[in-house]
Design a protein around this motif. Sequence first.
Motif, PDB file in Angstrom:
ATOM      1  N   LEU A   1       0.826  -1.199   0.000  1.00  0.00           N
ATOM      2  CA  LEU A   1       0.000   0.000   0.000  1.00  0.00           C
ATOM      3  C   LEU A   1       0.866   1.257   0.000  1.00  0.00           C
ATOM      4  N   TYR A   2       1.906   1.272   0.825  1.00  0.00           N
ATOM      5  CA  TYR A   2       2.782   2.438   0.943  1.00  0.00           C
ATOM      6  C   TYR A   2       3.723   2.586  -0.250  1.00  0.00           C
ATOM      7  N   ASP A   3       4.074   1.492  -0.911  1.00  0.00           N
ATOM      8  CA  ASP A   3       4.978   1.527  -2.061  1.00  0.00           C
ATOM      9  C   ASP A   3       4.182   1.919  -3.304  1.00  0.00           C
ATOM     10  N   VAL A   4       3.849   3.179  -3.389  1.00  0.00           N
ATOM     11  CA  VAL A   4       2.941   3.684  -4.413  1.00  0.00           C
ATOM     12  C   VAL A   4       3.462   3.431  -5.828  1.00  0.00           C
ATOM     13  N   ASP A   5       4.748   3.667  -6.048  1.00  0.00           N
ATOM     14  CA  ASP A   5       5.275   3.510  -7.406  1.00  0.00           C
ATOM     15  C   ASP A   5       5.677   2.073  -7.731  1.00  0.00           C
ATOM     16  N   GLY A   6       5.561   1.167  -6.753  1.00  0.00           N
ATOM     17  CA  GLY A   6       5.818  -0.245  -6.993  1.00  0.00           C
ATOM     18  C   GLY A   6       7.260  -0.607  -7.256  1.00  0.00           C
ATOM     19  N   ASN A   7       8.208   0.227  -6.795  1.00  0.00           N
ATOM     20  CA  ASN A   7       9.626  -0.045  -7.060  1.00  0.00           C
ATOM     21  C   ASN A   7      10.278  -0.940  -6.010  1.00  0.00           C
TER      22      ASN A   7
ATOM     23  N   ASP B   1       9.653   5.409   0.052  1.00  0.00           N
ATOM     24  CA  ASP B   1      10.409   6.605   0.411  1.00  0.00           C
ATOM     25  C   ASP B   1       9.535   7.492   1.312  1.00  0.00           C
ATOM     26  N   ARG B   2      10.136   8.534   1.862  1.00  0.00           N
ATOM     27  CA  ARG B   2       9.409   9.407   2.799  1.00  0.00           C
ATOM     28  C   ARG B   2       8.146   9.995   2.173  1.00  0.00           C
ATOM     29  N   GLY B   3       8.251  10.440   0.947  1.00  0.00           N
ATOM     30  CA  GLY B   3       7.103  11.056   0.290  1.00  0.00           C
ATOM     31  C   GLY B   3       5.938  10.093   0.133  1.00  0.00           C
ATOM     32  N   GLU B   4       6.245   8.874  -0.269  1.00  0.00           N
ATOM     33  CA  GLU B   4       5.191   7.864  -0.420  1.00  0.00           C
ATOM     34  C   GLU B   4       4.508   7.603   0.920  1.00  0.00           C
ATOM     35  N   LEU B   5       5.311   7.372   1.952  1.00  0.00           N
ATOM     36  CA  LEU B   5       4.737   7.063   3.264  1.00  0.00           C
ATOM     37  C   LEU B   5       3.909   8.232   3.770  1.00  0.00           C
ATOM     38  N   LEU B   6       4.453   9.432   3.662  1.00  0.00           N
ATOM     39  CA  LEU B   6       3.743  10.615   4.145  1.00  0.00           C
ATOM     40  C   LEU B   6       2.412  10.792   3.431  1.00  0.00           C
ATOM     41  N   ASN B   7       2.405  10.679   2.113  1.00  0.00           N
ATOM     42  CA  ASN B   7       1.162  10.858   1.353  1.00  0.00           C
ATOM     43  C   ASN B   7       0.113   9.819   1.714  1.00  0.00           C
ATOM     44  N   ILE B   8       0.523   8.567   1.862  1.00  0.00           N
ATOM     45  CA  ILE B   8      -0.439   7.518   2.193  1.00  0.00           C
ATOM     46  C   ILE B   8      -0.954   7.691   3.627  1.00  0.00           C
ATOM     47  N   ILE B   9      -0.067   8.034   4.555  1.00  0.00           N
ATOM     48  CA  ILE B   9      -0.501   8.253   5.944  1.00  0.00           C
ATOM     49  C   ILE B   9      -1.513   9.395   5.992  1.00  0.00           C
ATOM     50  N   LYS B  10      -1.260  10.480   5.279  1.00  0.00           N
ATOM     51  CA  LYS B  10      -2.213  11.596   5.243  1.00  0.00           C
ATOM     52  C   LYS B  10      -3.557  11.147   4.664  1.00  0.00           C
TER      53      LYS B  10
ATOM     54  N   THR C   1       5.982   9.890  10.028  1.00  0.00           N
ATOM     55  CA  THR C   1       6.870   9.491   8.935  1.00  0.00           C
ATOM     56  C   THR C   1       8.331   9.606   9.366  1.00  0.00           C
ATOM     57  N   ASN C   2       8.683  10.712  10.010  1.00  0.00           N
ATOM     58  CA  ASN C   2      10.052  10.887  10.495  1.00  0.00           C
ATOM     59  C   ASN C   2      10.418   9.821  11.514  1.00  0.00           C
ATOM     60  N   MET C   3       9.495   9.492  12.408  1.00  0.00           N
ATOM     61  CA  MET C   3       9.754   8.468  13.415  1.00  0.00           C
ATOM     62  C   MET C   3      10.013   7.112  12.746  1.00  0.00           C
ATOM     63  N   VAL C   4       9.202   6.777  11.756  1.00  0.00           N
ATOM     64  CA  VAL C   4       9.376   5.500  11.042  1.00  0.00           C
ATOM     65  C   VAL C   4      10.773   5.429  10.442  1.00  0.00           C
ATOM     66  N   PHE C   5      11.149   6.456   9.718  1.00  0.00           N
ATOM     67  CA  PHE C   5      12.461   6.424   9.059  1.00  0.00           C
ATOM     68  C   PHE C   5      13.607   6.488  10.063  1.00  0.00           C
ATOM     69  N   ASP C   6      13.452   7.270  11.123  1.00  0.00           N
ATOM     70  CA  ASP C   6      14.498   7.341  12.145  1.00  0.00           C
ATOM     71  C   ASP C   6      14.713   5.988  12.810  1.00  0.00           C
ATOM     72  N   LYS C   7      13.636   5.250  13.015  1.00  0.00           N
ATOM     73  CA  LYS C   7      13.733   3.975  13.728  1.00  0.00           C
ATOM     74  C   LYS C   7      14.129   2.799  12.849  1.00  0.00           C
ATOM     75  N   ILE C   8      13.640   2.767  11.604  1.00  0.00           N
ATOM     76  CA  ILE C   8      13.821   1.515  10.868  1.00  0.00           C
ATOM     77  C   ILE C   8      14.585   1.629   9.548  1.00  0.00           C
ATOM     78  N   ASP C   9      14.986   2.828   9.141  1.00  0.00           N
ATOM     79  CA  ASP C   9      15.820   2.949   7.944  1.00  0.00           C
ATOM     80  C   ASP C   9      17.267   2.668   8.353  1.00  0.00           C
TER      81      ASP C   9
ATOM     82  N   ASP D   1      19.437   5.181   3.771  1.00  0.00           N
ATOM     83  CA  ASP D   1      19.365   5.597   2.365  1.00  0.00           C
ATOM     84  C   ASP D   1      18.083   6.355   2.017  1.00  0.00           C
ATOM     85  N   GLY D   2      17.220   6.580   3.003  1.00  0.00           N
ATOM     86  CA  GLY D   2      15.983   7.316   2.744  1.00  0.00           C
ATOM     87  C   GLY D   2      14.888   6.488   2.122  1.00  0.00           C
ATOM     88  N   GLU D   3      15.109   5.182   2.039  1.00  0.00           N
ATOM     89  CA  GLU D   3      14.102   4.263   1.513  1.00  0.00           C
ATOM     90  C   GLU D   3      14.018   3.044   2.429  1.00  0.00           C
TER      91      GLU D   3
END
Length: 133
Positions: A31-37, A41-50, A68-76, A80-82
Motif C-alpha cells: 500500500l505504501y509503495d505507491v510507485d511499486g519499485n 520513500d518518505r514522500g510515499e509514506l507521508l502521502n499515504i498516511i495523510k 513518517t520521520n519516526m518511522v524512518f528514524d527507527k527503521i531505515d 538511504d531514505g528508503e
Amino acid sequence: DGYIDFMEYVAALSLVLKGKVDQKLRWYFKLYDVDGNGCIDRGELLNIIKAIRAINRCNEAMTAEEFTNMVFDKIDINGDGELSLEEFMEGVQKDEVLLDILTRSLDLTHIVKLIQNDGKNPHAPEEAEEATQ
C-alpha cells in the motif's frame, strides 16, 4: 492495473481484519509503495498516511510528518531514505509503538459496522446523546 475490483477489496478487508501480523505488514508495504519499485520513500509514506488519516479519521497525537520521520528514524537501518520490504517488516515487528500505530491507522472495523448497519453509523445515537449533555 491501478484499480481495485470488488474481490480485491474483499480480500484486502479480510486480510486487514483477520490476517497474521506478517501478512498485514506485507499488505501495508504494498500500500505504501505507491510507485511499486520495491521500496518506500518518505514522500510515499507521508502521502499515504495523510490519505489514510483523512479517510479513517485517526485521532493520533502525532502528525503525519512526525510519524513518517519516526518511522524512518527507527527503521531505515542503512540510512538511504528508503525502506526495503525487509527493513519495513523487521523494523515494525521489533517496535511495538510503530506496529500499534500502523495497525490502528488501518483498523477498518468501523467500516464493517457501517456495512452491517446498512450505511448508518451504529454509534450515531450515542454520539448525539453525548453532544446534548
